[in-house]
Design an enzyme around this catalytic site. Structure first.
Site, mmCIF file in Angstrom:
data_model
loop_
_atom_site.group_PDB
_atom_site.id
_atom_site.type_symbol
_atom_site.label_atom_id
_atom_site.label_comp_id
_atom_site.label_asym_id
_atom_site.label_seq_id
_atom_site.Cartn_x
_atom_site.Cartn_y
_atom_site.Cartn_z
ATOM 1 N N VAL A 54 41.620 40.490 32.694
ATOM 2 C CA VAL A 54 40.921 39.684 33.828
ATOM 3 C C VAL A 54 39.700 39.073 33.594
ATOM 4 O O VAL A 54 39.455 38.070 33.749
ATOM 5 C CB VAL A 54 41.100 40.731 35.193
ATOM 6 C CG1 VAL A 54 40.605 39.731 36.386
ATOM 7 C CG2 VAL A 54 42.498 41.137 35.349
ATOM 8 N N ALA B 3 29.126 43.060 31.614
ATOM 9 C CA ALA B 3 29.210 44.457 31.166
ATOM 10 C C ALA B 3 30.569 44.788 30.800
ATOM 11 O O ALA B 3 31.402 44.239 31.203
ATOM 12 C CB ALA B 3 28.653 45.348 32.550
ATOM 13 N N SER C 292 22.797 50.860 33.183
ATOM 14 C CA SER C 292 23.306 49.293 33.769
ATOM 15 C C SER C 292 23.078 49.269 35.291
ATOM 16 O O SER C 292 22.874 48.191 35.772
ATOM 17 C CB SER C 292 24.443 48.842 33.178
ATOM 18 O OG SER C 292 25.443 49.793 33.578
ATOM 19 N N ALA D 124 47.066 40.841 43.751
ATOM 20 C CA ALA D 124 46.533 39.992 42.693
ATOM 21 C C ALA D 124 45.867 38.791 43.450
ATOM 22 O O ALA D 124 45.379 38.831 44.484
ATOM 23 C CB ALA D 124 47.295 39.536 41.604
ATOM 24 N N LEU E 133 47.574 36.315 44.966
ATOM 25 C CA LEU E 133 48.098 36.069 46.339
ATOM 26 C C LEU E 133 47.125 35.936 47.436
ATOM 27 O O LEU E 133 46.663 36.664 47.684
ATOM 28 C CB LEU E 133 49.421 36.765 46.669
ATOM 29 C CG LEU E 133 50.548 36.685 45.561
ATOM 30 C CD1 LEU E 133 51.651 37.838 45.932
ATOM 31 C CD2 LEU E 133 51.149 35.418 45.538
ATOM 32 N N LYS F 261 47.109 49.908 48.075
ATOM 33 C CA LYS F 261 46.932 48.677 48.535
ATOM 34 C C LYS F 261 47.453 48.822 50.158
ATOM 35 O O LYS F 261 46.935 47.990 51.057
ATOM 36 C CB LYS F 261 48.177 47.987 48.090
ATOM 37 C CG LYS F 261 47.702 47.609 46.512
ATOM 38 C CD LYS F 261 48.603 47.136 45.439
ATOM 39 C CE LYS F 261 48.254 46.788 44.123
ATOM 40 N NZ LYS F 261 49.320 46.614 43.177
ATOM 41 N N GLY G 56 48.869 39.765 36.850
ATOM 42 C CA GLY G 56 48.760 38.488 35.724
ATOM 43 C C GLY G 56 47.140 38.439 35.696
ATOM 44 O O GLY G 56 46.588 38.501 36.540
HETATM 45 N N1 NAP Z 1 45.587 42.730 34.959
HETATM 46 C C1 NAP Z 1 46.043 42.292 36.156
HETATM 47 O O1 NAP Z 1 47.299 41.775 36.324
HETATM 48 C C2 NAP Z 1 45.556 42.977 37.367
HETATM 49 C C3 NAP Z 1 46.136 42.555 38.576
HETATM 50 C C4 NAP Z 1 45.392 43.061 39.825
HETATM 51 C C5 NAP Z 1 44.467 43.894 39.597
HETATM 52 N N2 NAP Z 1 43.886 44.227 38.438
HETATM 53 C C6 NAP Z 1 42.612 44.848 38.489
HETATM 54 O O2 NAP Z 1 41.525 44.419 37.546
HETATM 55 C C7 NAP Z 1 40.852 45.209 37.085
HETATM 56 C C8 NAP Z 1 40.720 44.607 35.642
HETATM 57 O O3 NAP Z 1 41.768 44.657 34.937
HETATM 58 P P1 NAP Z 1 42.306 44.210 33.472
HETATM 59 O O4 NAP Z 1 43.571 44.116 33.330
HETATM 60 O O5 NAP Z 1 41.313 43.052 33.039
HETATM 61 O O6 NAP Z 1 42.067 45.668 32.749
HETATM 62 P P2 NAP Z 1 41.383 45.925 31.334
HETATM 63 O O7 NAP Z 1 41.957 44.769 30.202
HETATM 64 O O8 NAP Z 1 41.616 47.343 30.809
HETATM 65 O O9 NAP Z 1 39.801 45.449 31.390
HETATM 66 C C9 NAP Z 1 38.903 46.480 32.143
HETATM 67 C C10 NAP Z 1 37.591 46.260 31.489
HETATM 68 O O10 NAP Z 1 36.546 47.127 32.249
HETATM 69 C C11 NAP Z 1 35.633 47.572 31.533
HETATM 70 N N3 NAP Z 1 34.967 48.716 32.002
HETATM 71 C C12 NAP Z 1 35.405 50.085 31.999
HETATM 72 N N4 NAP Z 1 34.481 50.747 32.715
HETATM 73 C C13 NAP Z 1 33.468 50.031 32.919
HETATM 74 C C14 NAP Z 1 31.946 50.265 33.605
HETATM 75 N N5 NAP Z 1 31.843 51.454 34.080
HETATM 76 N N6 NAP Z 1 31.498 48.875 33.814
HETATM 77 C C15 NAP Z 1 31.669 47.837 33.255
HETATM 78 N N7 NAP Z 1 32.886 47.668 32.701
HETATM 79 C C16 NAP Z 1 33.617 48.529 32.661
HETATM 80 C C17 NAP Z 1 36.405 47.686 30.243
HETATM 81 O O11 NAP Z 1 35.275 47.811 29.085
HETATM 82 P P3 NAP Z 1 35.877 47.902 27.546
HETATM 83 O O12 NAP Z 1 36.179 46.737 27.026
HETATM 84 O O13 NAP Z 1 34.493 48.537 26.940
HETATM 85 O O14 NAP Z 1 37.028 48.966 27.561
HETATM 86 C C18 NAP Z 1 37.112 46.401 29.992
HETATM 87 O O15 NAP Z 1 36.348 45.478 29.493
HETATM 88 C C19 NAP Z 1 41.596 46.752 37.279
HETATM 89 O O16 NAP Z 1 40.662 47.254 38.117
HETATM 90 C C20 NAP Z 1 42.893 46.259 37.572
HETATM 91 O O17 NAP Z 1 43.372 47.382 38.335
HETATM 92 C C21 NAP Z 1 44.339 43.617 37.318
HETATM 93 C C1 NAG Z 2 46.391 40.230 29.874
HETATM 94 O O1 NAG Z 2 45.164 40.274 29.069
HETATM 95 C C2 NAG Z 2 45.222 41.447 28.277
HETATM 96 C C3 NAG Z 2 44.204 41.834 27.250
HETATM 97 O O2 NAG Z 2 43.891 40.793 26.587
HETATM 98 C C4 NAG Z 2 46.792 41.338 27.463
HETATM 99 O O3 NAG Z 2 47.040 42.373 26.387
HETATM 100 C C5 NAG Z 2 47.854 40.679 28.211
HETATM 101 O O4 NAG Z 2 49.160 40.459 27.413
HETATM 102 C C6 NAG Z 2 47.602 39.907 29.382
HETATM 103 N N1 NAG Z 2 48.625 39.960 30.051
HETATM 104 C C7 NAG Z 2 49.090 38.699 30.623
HETATM 105 C C8 NAG Z 2 50.443 38.678 31.673
HETATM 106 O O5 NAG Z 2 48.794 37.472 30.135
#
Ligand code: NAP
Ligand code: NAG
Ligand code: NAG
Length: 360
Positions: free
Chosen positions: A14, A42, A93, A151, A153, A222, A339
């Site tokens: 994200v 960060a 931090s 997300a 929406l 949620k 996503g």
């Molecule tokens: N992806 C989705 O579709 C989606 C949808 C809705 C909500 N979310 C929410 O959005 C958030 C991010 O999701 P994501 O998919 O991007 O997760 P991700 O790919 O696992 O990325 C998480 C990031 O957070 C960093 N992090 C962990 N602990 C931290 C701290 N203490 N301080 C600062 N950064 C820290 C991680 O660092 P490192 O790189 O060092 O590991 C990583 O860069 C989550 O809370 C997730 O539940 C995601």
């Molecule tokens: C979201 O980002 C992660 C990390 O870059 C990647 O592995 C994943 O495939 C991505 N998800 C979508 C739906 O694009």
């Protein structure tokens, strides 16, 4: 031109998408008279900040480099060689961010975007104690969290518009898990529950341990965010949550592999019977949250096949909101509930929405 200074926590899926979107939206934002200045980024290990947050920001080249090195597995400090930025360890931090906020509050202000997957800021913001929640929402417009439910929406914003216009919301029913939405719509056609869960795992819809989805706690969190938005002063513990697997198959009792190989298929018969019973009433089963009055529950419900939730197929989220104005036919919000792109878009729109809080 108005500047909004930002610190981004988390540069995973994200966070990196958000950086891309900030860069690609520059011309659009310039037309609106706004400029987003990223002054810090960060991850779990370190915080990279501009050497002088008042006068210097990360340029687009550095921002792109951050995305590139995070993708190839290097650490943020690799980029701190130029002297234009400083590195702090994660233990320093929080204090540093508070310092920066203190510096900037008297000039332009600072937005902190939490795109981390971590409970380090506070344990589960928004869904921990009422005491923490009250602190977070004490400046209502300053806390924005559209992407925490569905997300990108427009769930929170839609509910807030109803509330602020004096409409009274009497019932919210929502399928807020893409995984469980997919699973419940697939079993409707007679496929065995175990097979559908395994397919969902292969498609990447589930967490690595599918029990994290099947347990319902993600939906419960949620639901809690929505219930609190409606003014209910409740905690996670007061939500009745139906888990789709019994305790005897929990992570403490068996490994993921064992659960998938031996546990899961034992659940097929019960689900199949419930699906048949629902079908005999012209209904389908959906795993939803129900928020009605002071009641907040999460679990399987029988719903009319011919309703927005009943028609759901695939991994979309669907939310039906019933209120004074939407009494007979609910207000329906539907679309991808996960996503990187939609989630990042929700965060970016939140930032643009509070631009008036920042001075030029
Ligand atoms: N992806 C989705 O579709 C989606 C949808 C809705 C909500 N979310 C929410 O959005 C958030 C991010 O999701 P994501 O998919 O991007 O997760 P991700 O790919 O696992 O990325 C998480 C990031 O957070 C960093 N992090 C962990 N602990 C931290 C701290 N203490 N301080 C600062 N950064 C820290 C991680 O660092 P490192 O790189 O060092 O590991 C990583 O860069 C989550 O809370 C997730 O539940 C995601
Ligand atoms: C979201 O980002 C992660 C990390 O870059 C990647 O592995 C994943 O495939 C991505 N998800 C979508 C739906 O694009
Ligand atoms: C990632 O990119 C950096 C900067 O170009 C390079 O120094 C590093 O070796 C690369 N790391 C990996 C794991 O590919």
């Amino acid at each position: 031109m108005k500047s909004i200074s930002l610190i981004l926590l988390g540069c995973g899926g994200v966070g990196r998408q958000l950086i891309h979107n900030i860069i690609s939206c520059r011309p659009l934002h310039a037309k609106q008279g706004v400029r987003l200045r990223v002054v810090g980024v960060a991850d779990s290990e370190s915080l990279l900040v501009s050497s002088d947050v008042l006068t210097m920001e990360f340029d687009d080249h550095l921002l792109s480099e951050i995305c590139r090195i995070k993708l190839n597995g290097s650490s943020l400090p690799t980029l701190a060689t130029s002297g234009s930025c400083q590195v702090f360890s994660s233990s320093e931090s929080t204090k540093k961010i508070v310092d920066i906020a203190g510096h900037l509050v008297r000039s332009t202000g600072l937005a902190v975007l939490d795109c981390s997957a971590s409970s380090d800021t506070i344990e589960r913001p928004l869904t921990s104690s009422m005491e923490d929640y009250d602190k977070l929402v004490s400046h209502p417009r300053r806390l924005r969290h559209e992407s925490t439910v569905g997300a990108g929406l427009p769930v929170i914003v839609s509910i807030n518009r109803l509330l602020s216009s004096g409409d009274s919301i009497c019932l919210i029913v929502g399928s807020l898990s893409g995984t469980l939405g997919y699973v419940m719509s697939e079993v409707e056609d007679g496929k065995p529950f175990s097979q559908v869960v395994k397919t969902a795992k292969i498609l990447g819809y589930t967490e690595p341990d599918p029990r994290d989805d099947l347990g319902g706690m993600d939906v419960a969190r949620k639901a809690l965010i929505l219930a609190r938005l409606l003014g209910h002063r409740i905690n996670l513990e007061s939500i009745k949550v139906e888990s789709l697997y019994p305790k005897e198959m929990g992570p403490k009792a068996m490994s993921v592999e064992e659960f998938l190989a031996n546990g899961l298929s034992l659940l097929d018969d019960n689900i199949e019977q419930r699906v048949r019973k629902a079908a005999s009433n012209g209904n389908v089963l959906r795993y939803v949250c129900v928020i009605e009055g002071s009641r907040c529950e999460v679990g399987i419900q029988e719903l009319p096949k011919n309703s927005p939730l009943g028609r759901l197929s695939g991994s979309d989220n669907v939310l039906e909101i019933y209120s004074r104005c939407y009494k007979e036919q609910p207000l329906v919000i539907q679309g991808a509930g996960a996503g990187n792109d939609t989630t990042a878009a929700g965060v970016l729109a939140d930032v643009l929405d509070i631009q008036d809080l920042f001075s030029s």
